[in-house]
Motif scaffolding. Sequence first.
Motif, PDB file in Angstrom:
ATOM      1  N   THR A 129       0.839  -1.190   0.000  1.00 51.83           N
ATOM      2  CA  THR A 129       0.000   0.000   0.000  1.00 51.83           C
ATOM      3  C   THR A 129       0.875   1.241   0.000  1.00 51.83           C
ATOM      4  O   THR A 129       1.880   1.307   0.712  1.00 51.83           O
ATOM      5  N   ARG A 176      -1.732  -1.181  -3.844  1.00 53.05           N
ATOM      6  CA  ARG A 176      -2.998  -0.513  -3.521  1.00 53.05           C
ATOM      7  C   ARG A 176      -2.680   0.962  -3.237  1.00 53.05           C
ATOM      8  O   ARG A 176      -1.833   1.269  -2.406  1.00 53.05           O
ATOM      9  N   THR A 177      -3.371   1.855  -3.934  1.00 48.94           N
ATOM     10  CA  THR A 177      -3.020   3.272  -3.850  1.00 48.94           C
ATOM     11  C   THR A 177      -4.256   4.151  -3.962  1.00 48.94           C
ATOM     12  O   THR A 177      -5.281   3.746  -4.538  1.00 48.94           O
TER      13      THR A 177
END
Length: 427
Positions: A6, A125-126
């Motif tokens: 992330t 994941r951003t």
Amino acid sequence: MTTHQTVDTVVVGAGHAGLAVSRLLTDAGRDHVVLDRGRIAERWRTERWDSLRLLTPTWMTRLPGWYPGGRDPEGFLSAAELTTYLERYAASFDAPIHAGTNVRRVAPARGGVGYDVRTDTGTWRTRHVVVATGPHGPNRVPVPLADLRAAELVPSSRYRNPGQLADGGVLVVGASASGVQIADELARAGREVTLAVGRHTRVPRRYRGLDLFWWLESTGRLGRTIDDVTEPLRARHEPSLQLVGRAERSDASDLDLSTLSQRGVRLVGRLQGLDGDRVALDDGLRARTVEADRALCRLLGSLDEYAARTGLARELLAPTRPRPVDPAPAPGWLDLRAERIGTIVLAAGHRPDHSWLALPVTGPDGAIRQYRGVTSAPGIYVVGQRFQHRRDSSFIDGARHDARDVVTHLVTGALPAAAVASEEPAA
């Protein structure tokens, strides 16, 4: 890297535009990574010909917090010199680059807020994605050439030098910056060259003793925005300038259809079709050269007016006007075998390829629809498109302005300085 990580922002592309965004994100204290399929400035390493130099003088390689030094600000960096320059820039702020990471797909995150950026080494994941891959994709092919047997097709991204090409004549397709430079190099090497000429922009390398880009910046042309033009789509598809950067200042001369003709390059019309070993050409060569010459004269006239209005005229060389291009009558067909043309070099531009973006942000032409880098998908941005907001967006120097817009919006939710347009221009 593990299967999932992330991060606040993923920047896709480690060229000059991606690095400009990375520097501003670093200054803002935002957690981010820069992903690239290759190394820093990969296209400049692997998709440029050996003799290529920047069209813009060295002083026009300004990036956020980084200004070009060196002994020759009026010179032109080679591809290798630019690569070193960008490597030093990335090292100056320890850019978080993940080289050799190919982005396969960007899509809304499953069961959550943000996006999943899937790569060949794992998934990020951003909350934000900045597309900084530039406007370049596959070479544009003017007509279907899949059935061509008489000559080898060489995209400009794979051209390196005259010795690489097969024996025989060469047909260069496209008369913008890449096409005229490649045609010039081939002619200087003694090859028989034919140049298929489409719409083009003729400009001088220097005018009244000053480089063209001094004039374009001083007169405000480079800072003109997409809001100022009446036809945004046409503006974003303007041909690149017929220019060349030379290692020696004394050799920084004009490179246009007139000089190519003097070197023996044959000018013909735009490609229209293929019939066996014959290539069909249109009859618009003369009309396009006349249009380009008229536009050049209008430009030079406006530069003269600026010089007179600012008092510079007394210090500059006298105004001149170049000789109009006067092409010989061009054939309607080229028989490749009869003319012994063994290679066709495709230099007619590129078409955008954002097929890896599983998001409704691209237009019919494949370009990302945006306003000042902000797309309709929350958290999705772009930097480095042609005429993204300013006319200089396609130059290295212009990336700093677009990167500032994007990072300001990413951090604050608002665009800087100028008022936000109420409606996105058509792209």
